[in-house]
Design an enzyme around this catalytic site. Structure first.
Site, mmCIF file in Angstrom:
data_model
loop_
_atom_site.group_PDB
_atom_site.id
_atom_site.type_symbol
_atom_site.label_atom_id
_atom_site.label_comp_id
_atom_site.label_asym_id
_atom_site.label_seq_id
_atom_site.Cartn_x
_atom_site.Cartn_y
_atom_site.Cartn_z
ATOM 1 C CG ASP A 161 -2.207 -0.773 0.985
ATOM 2 O OD1 ASP A 161 -2.624 -0.892 -0.176
ATOM 3 O OD2 ASP A 161 -2.788 -1.263 1.966
ATOM 4 C CG HIS A 221 -3.865 0.341 -4.396
ATOM 5 N ND1 HIS A 221 -4.982 -0.374 -4.751
ATOM 6 C CD2 HIS A 221 -3.737 0.177 -3.055
ATOM 7 C CE1 HIS A 221 -5.503 -0.951 -3.678
ATOM 8 N NE2 HIS A 221 -4.758 -0.640 -2.634
HETATM 9 FE FE1 FEO Z 1 -4.841 -1.775 2.709
HETATM 10 FE FE2 FEO Z 1 -4.794 -1.638 -0.671
HETATM 11 O O1 FEO Z 1 -5.258 -2.316 0.984
#
Ligand code: FEO
Length: 394
Positions: A161, A221
């Protein structure tokens, strides 16, 4: 799939339609980045949200038979990354599973039928052939179980993350994408997810970032950094150190525009006195975007009329969100209008005072019904004083 090095691939899923992540607006969508390393051992780092399993497995299948995966590293329990771990572990029947010590506990609680998982301590190493992986705990970035993996020979940090951005895109690298949008989304991500863990960011920098030579950051991400590695690291250090500018954010809601008139007067005064001042009406601006503005602001001024002996619910929601994300060492100022009771401004002031190490240098300003010339002059002078205080505090 996208080859990021001769035998390292991005095999994640792109979530083009995601518009909300736990109340944080994700106008650019997102991606869940999984990475496959085909060394003597075949290693999968992280998985995807459940509805993107087919996308991930299709990408892996273009490189190898997924049953041939030898090792699955789960850097984070949250289900946007672990959602299909049980499914892929079923396909890769012989794969050994790895997670942080907290990750082992969390994964077992999420997926009780999952087979044994090996815990990785800070600095533990794993040889997978010509490559060596080092595990770095990223505790509270942003869950207790987060972990990152450093691939020494290619100088890649798989950061999970940390360093993420919610962006769906058809390109994977920072030099292929809009620089402005990348940094704006990285800032929004930090402001809304990471900000309350500034101390942990600095710890993570000491163990996982500064000691390692990093040529590429592969987050879980969004976009992969290979051009702006130094820039994003320096931004993280800056944000984690609470670095603020001569900047104010004026956040308000209004019923009959009296609070709005005050907000605008304050904005004029700050701007005229050399302070960048952003006006954010809660009816039009989302609290997660406002938090991005707050990240490097010295002053947060909050205005509300009085409704039912209290502040407006939209203002209350913003203050609740602000408190949760815990920006510290800022300046606050409360203002607003009222008809008779006038309690709203006082409650806003109390909420600002309750924030961590916030300074409230000027008493709240409240105006009955509609601001007259004297009220506007008073608000202007208050803005001038606040501008001076901001400049002196730097
Ligand atoms: Fe804490 Fe991208 O999940």
């Amino acid at each position: 799939m996208v080859k990021i090095k001769p035998n390292i691939y991005w095999v994640g899923g792109v979530d083009w339609n995601l518009r909300n992540f736990h109340g944080y607006t994700t106008e650019e969508g997102s991606s869940y980045n999984s990475y496959l390393i085909t060394d003597e051992k075949v290693v999968l780092i992280d998985t995807v949200k459940d509805y993107l399993y087919d996308e991930m497995i299709d990408r892996i299948s273009r490189i190898i038979d997924p049953s041939k995966i030898d090792i699955i590293i789960s850097n984070h329990v949250e289900m946007d990354h672990s959602g299909v771990l049980p499914k892929i572990a079923e396909v890769a029947k012989n794969a050994k599973l790895y997670a942080s010590p907290q990750g082992v506990i969390g994964l077992k609680e999420h997926f009780p039928d999952l087979r044994e998982i090996t815990p990785c301590e800070e600095g533990a190493k794993l040889n997978i052939g010509k490559y060596n992986l080092t595990f770095h705990l990223a505790k509270m970035l942003h869950w207790p179980d987060n972990m990152a993996v450093y691939l020494e020979e290619e100088r890649i940090l798989f950061s999970n993350d940390a360093f993420g951005q919610h962006i769906a895109s058809s390109v994977r690298f920072d030099d292929e994408f809009s620089e402005d949008m990348l940094f704006r989304q990285a800032m929004k991500y930090y402001a809304n997810i990471v900000q309350c863990y500034n101390a942990q960011v600095l710890n993570f920098a000491k163990t996982a970032i500064i000691p390692n030579e990093i040529d590429m950051i592969c987050p879980s991400h969004g976009i992969i950094y290979r051009k702006y590695v130094k820039e994003i690291i320096s931004k993280y250090i800056e944000w984690a150190n609470n670095t603020v500018k001569n900047k104010a954010v004026i956040v308000y809601d209004t019923m009959w525009q009296s609070t709005e008139i005050l907000a605008k007067q304050l904005q004029y005064a700050l701007e005229e006195n050399g302070i960048e001042a952003l006006l954010r009406n809660l009816e039009y601006s989302h609290i997660s975007d406002i938090m991005t503005d707050v990240l490097d602001a010295s002053l947060v001024a909050v205005g509300s009329p009085t409704l039912n002996n209290n502040m407006l619910p939209t203002v209350s929601a913003f203050l609740c969100y602000l408190k949760g994300l815990a920006p510290s060492e800022r300046m606050g100022f409360a203002f607003g209008s009222y008809g008779w009771g006038g309690q709203g401004t006082g409650f806003v002031n109390e909420a600002l005072k309750s924030l961590n190490k916030w300074d409230i240098p000027i008493e709240p300003v409240k105006v009955r019904y509609i601001p007259n010339k004297e009220d506007l002059l008073n608000m202007h002078k208050t803005g001038e004083s606040l501008a001076e205080i901001i400049k002196k505090s730097k």
